[in-house]
Motif scaffolding. Structure first.
Motif, mmCIF file in Angstrom:
data_model
loop_
_atom_site.group_PDB
_atom_site.id
_atom_site.type_symbol
_atom_site.label_atom_id
_atom_site.label_comp_id
_atom_site.label_asym_id
_atom_site.label_seq_id
_atom_site.Cartn_x
_atom_site.Cartn_y
_atom_site.Cartn_z
ATOM 1 N N LEU A 251 0.820 -1.218 0.000
ATOM 2 C CA LEU A 251 0.000 0.000 0.000
ATOM 3 C C LEU A 251 0.853 1.267 0.000
ATOM 4 N N SER A 252 0.225 2.369 -0.379
ATOM 5 C CA SER A 252 0.893 3.668 -0.255
ATOM 6 C C SER A 252 1.052 3.977 1.232
ATOM 7 N N SER A 253 1.961 4.895 1.556
ATOM 8 C CA SER A 253 2.172 5.255 2.966
ATOM 9 C C SER A 253 0.903 5.842 3.585
ATOM 10 N N ALA A 254 0.173 6.649 2.819
ATOM 11 C CA ALA A 254 -1.054 7.258 3.356
ATOM 12 C C ALA A 254 -2.079 6.178 3.715
ATOM 13 N N ASP A 255 -2.256 5.194 2.835
ATOM 14 C CA ASP A 255 -3.217 4.119 3.100
ATOM 15 C C ASP A 255 -2.736 3.221 4.244
ATOM 16 N N THR A 256 -1.428 2.989 4.312
ATOM 17 C CA THR A 256 -0.881 2.188 5.413
ATOM 18 C C THR A 256 -1.119 2.904 6.743
ATOM 19 N N LEU A 257 -0.829 4.204 6.793
ATOM 20 C CA LEU A 257 -1.036 4.990 8.025
ATOM 21 C C LEU A 257 -2.511 4.981 8.431
ATOM 22 N N SER A 258 -3.383 5.162 7.453
ATOM 23 C CA SER A 258 -4.823 5.169 7.729
ATOM 24 C C SER A 258 -5.278 3.836 8.314
ATOM 25 N N THR A 259 -4.776 2.743 7.733
ATOM 26 C CA THR A 259 -5.150 1.395 8.186
ATOM 27 C C THR A 259 -4.586 1.111 9.574
ATOM 28 N N LEU A 260 -3.352 1.563 9.829
ATOM 29 C CA LEU A 260 -2.747 1.364 11.156
ATOM 30 C C LEU A 260 -3.534 2.108 12.232
ATOM 31 N N VAL A 261 -3.885 3.355 11.962
ATOM 32 C CA VAL A 261 -4.649 4.135 12.946
ATOM 33 C C VAL A 261 -5.983 3.453 13.235
ATOM 34 N N GLU A 262 -6.632 2.966 12.184
ATOM 35 C CA GLU A 262 -7.916 2.268 12.351
ATOM 36 C C GLU A 262 -7.734 1.020 13.221
ATOM 37 N N HIS A 263 -6.675 0.284 12.938
ATOM 38 C CA HIS A 263 -6.354 -0.933 13.688
ATOM 39 C C HIS A 263 -6.092 -0.617 15.160
ATOM 40 N N PHE A 264 -5.277 0.413 15.437
ATOM 41 C CA PHE A 264 -4.968 0.761 16.828
ATOM 42 C C PHE A 264 -6.227 1.217 17.577
ATOM 43 N N ALA A 265 -7.054 2.030 16.929
ATOM 44 C CA ALA A 265 -8.291 2.506 17.566
ATOM 45 C C ALA A 265 -9.223 1.333 17.868
ATOM 46 N N PHE A 266 -9.301 0.394 16.946
ATOM 47 C CA PHE A 266 -10.149 -0.789 17.118
ATOM 48 C C PHE A 266 -9.658 -1.634 18.298
ATOM 49 N N GLN A 267 -8.346 -1.881 18.359
ATOM 50 C CA GLN A 267 -7.801 -2.741 19.412
ATOM 51 C C GLN A 267 -7.877 -2.091 20.798
ATOM 52 N N ILE A 268 -7.585 -0.808 20.868
ATOM 53 C CA ILE A 268 -7.619 -0.122 22.173
ATOM 54 C C ILE A 268 -9.065 -0.023 22.663
ATOM 55 N N THR A 269 -9.986 0.220 21.747
ATOM 56 C CA THR A 269 -11.415 0.231 22.122
ATOM 57 C C THR A 269 -11.834 -1.131 22.658
ATOM 58 N N SER A 270 -11.353 -2.192 22.026
ATOM 59 C CA SER A 270 -11.699 -3.548 22.449
ATOM 60 C C SER A 270 -11.278 -3.786 23.906
ATOM 61 N N VAL A 271 -10.087 -3.293 24.275
ATOM 62 C CA VAL A 271 -9.610 -3.442 25.664
ATOM 63 C C VAL A 271 -10.501 -2.640 26.610
ATOM 64 N N ILE A 272 -10.793 -1.399 26.243
ATOM 65 C CA ILE A 272 -11.625 -0.547 27.109
ATOM 66 C C ILE A 272 -13.008 -1.180 27.313
ATOM 67 N N LYS A 273 -13.605 -1.676 26.240
ATOM 68 C CA LYS A 273 -14.944 -2.274 26.354
ATOM 69 C C LYS A 273 -14.915 -3.554 27.191
ATOM 70 N N THR A 274 -13.824 -4.313 27.081
ATOM 71 C CA THR A 274 -13.708 -5.562 27.845
ATOM 72 C C THR A 274 -13.631 -5.300 29.345
ATOM 73 N N PHE A 275 -12.902 -4.255 29.740
ATOM 74 C CA PHE A 275 -12.630 -4.041 31.163
ATOM 75 C C PHE A 275 -13.456 -2.932 31.810
ATOM 76 N N SER A 276 -14.191 -2.160 31.027
ATOM 77 C CA SER A 276 -14.899 -1.013 31.615
ATOM 78 C C SER A 276 -16.052 -1.435 32.513
ATOM 79 N N GLN A 277 -16.130 -0.775 33.676
ATOM 80 C CA GLN A 277 -17.228 -1.006 34.616
ATOM 81 C C GLN A 277 -18.314 0.059 34.463
ATOM 82 N N LYS A 278 -18.077 1.019 33.556
ATOM 83 C CA LYS A 278 -18.982 2.168 33.445
ATOM 84 C C LYS A 278 -19.484 2.340 32.019
ATOM 85 N N GLU A 279 -20.617 3.034 31.910
ATOM 86 C CA GLU A 279 -21.169 3.370 30.589
ATOM 87 C C GLU A 279 -20.241 4.339 29.859
ATOM 88 N N THR A 280 -19.735 5.345 30.609
ATOM 89 C CA THR A 280 -18.846 6.341 30.010
ATOM 90 C C THR A 280 -17.560 6.436 30.835
#
Length: 357
Positions: A251-280
């Motif tokens: 991929l181009s660097s722009a598309d690679t960067l875009s995909t990496l950011v999406e991947h990191f946001a997805f994975q970090i959200t997954s951790v927060i949702k797994t362990f969160s005790q609160k709605e917000t």
């Protein structure tokens, strides 16, 4: 009765290996701990010293012993100059040092930056070697930051640091746990370098690209993400697992960067949702990645706007690790535990750090 106020300087070698972070912090204990970052600055390594530090694991035993002393003395001189510049009078200096070998399975963790040399050159009491006691108790000697997260940021449900690697700490069942979530700037900066930039400022290049679903799904299927809780990533994982996937994608660097950011946001959200005790949940984000506004937007998207970002000024974002090492030093002066077995896997909580002066 211990004093309830402490002023310490925390020292942290920048994760990018280009300089020394120094932060002068006031701490006060009134039922809960509070802190104030009074002064903070980063001093670049002289070229020769920076090169030797990066190659420290390749040096002979004599050269490494010499570097240990030279680096300690250099840090001591920087501390002395820092104190003179701002008329600072710290109770002690707490130094992380530069990690050369970290092999807890062999009972070994070596951070150089000689304590006696640092003490002599600075004229201040020094605390260093924070990891070794925990390693001797069967722990990893890392991470050390979570006790600072727990005691200094009690209103944050999650503390995320976005450095070369993204890591997180939070409470689970009444104990603190922490682990790495994903790569972060190690991959983003390497891609930005291909565009002649040191980093993707604000994530603007990533924003201009398009997410590639094939790469996105391949990244999410890497074995690291199927491990539960206590887990860590290193440079060797980048070489073995991540870089080959990026290269294969073509991929181009722009598309690679875009995909990496999406991947990191997805994975970090997954951790927060797994362990969160609160709605917000309340989330504190520090480290260089906190300035990646495009990443923050994608995290907000995956969290469906159900979260609160804890306010953090530039000094906290950039000097949090130096702040926490200063705090570990304050706990060491009090003889209180500054390392949590729940995050390191040691046989018990412990009070690490060797005192000089």
């Amino acid at each position: 009765m211990h004093p309830q106020k402490y002023s310490l300087i925390g020292l942290m070698s920048g994760t990018s290996g280009d300089g020394l972070d120094m932060a002068y912090i006031h701490f006060e204990l009134n039922e809960v701990w509070s802190f104030q970052i009074a002064r903070a600055k980063t001093v670049s390594f002289p070229v020769d010293l920076g090169r030797k530090l990066q190659e420290a694991h390749l040096l002979s035993s004599f050269e490494l012993a010499q570097l240990d002393v030279d680096f300690g003395k250099w840090m001591g001189i920087q501390v002395s100059d820092f104190c003179k510049e701002f008329q600072l009078k710290p109770d002690a200096v707490a130094s992380h040092g530069h990690t050369v070998f970290h092999q807890p399975a062999s009972g070994l963790s070596l951070q150089i930056g000689n304590g006696w040399a640092l003490h002599q050159a600075s004229g201040k009491k020094v605390i260093n070697d924070f990891r070794m006691l925990d390693v001797q108790f069967g722990g990893q000697g890392a991470p050390l930051v979570p006790i600072g997260d727990q005691l200094l940021f009690p209103t944050a449900d999650f503390c995320i640091n976005l450095g070369g690697i993204s890591n997180i700490s939070m409470e689970k069942g009444g104990v603190r746990i922490a682990f790495d979530c994903s790569p972060f700037n190690l991959l983003l900066n390497a891609e930005a370098n291909k565009l002649g930039k040191p980093y993707d400022s604000g994530g603007e290049k990533a924003r201009s690209g398009e997410v590639n679903l094939t790469l996105f799904e391949a990244l999410n299927k890497l074995p690291f993400y199927s491990k539960v809780s206590a887990k860590s990533l290193g440079r060797e994982d980048m070489e073995k697992d991540f870089f080959p996937l990026l290269k294969k994608s073509g991929l181009s660097s722009a598309d690679t960067l875009s995909t990496l950011v999406e991947h990191f946001a997805f994975q970090i959200t997954s951790v927060i949702k797994t362990f969160s005790q609160k709605e917000t949940p309340a989330v504190l984000i520090t480290g260089g990645g906190a300035y990646n506004t495009y990443f923050i937007e994608r995290l907000d998207h995956y969290l469906k706007k159900s979260w609160i970002q804890v306010a953090a000024n530039a000094e906290l974002i950039e000097f949090k690790e130096a702040l926490i090492f200063a705090f570990l030093g304050a706990l060491r002066l009090r003889g209180e535990n500054n390392c949590l077995a729940s995050v390191t896997g040691a046989s018990r909580d412990n009070c690490g750090g060797t005192l000089y002066g």
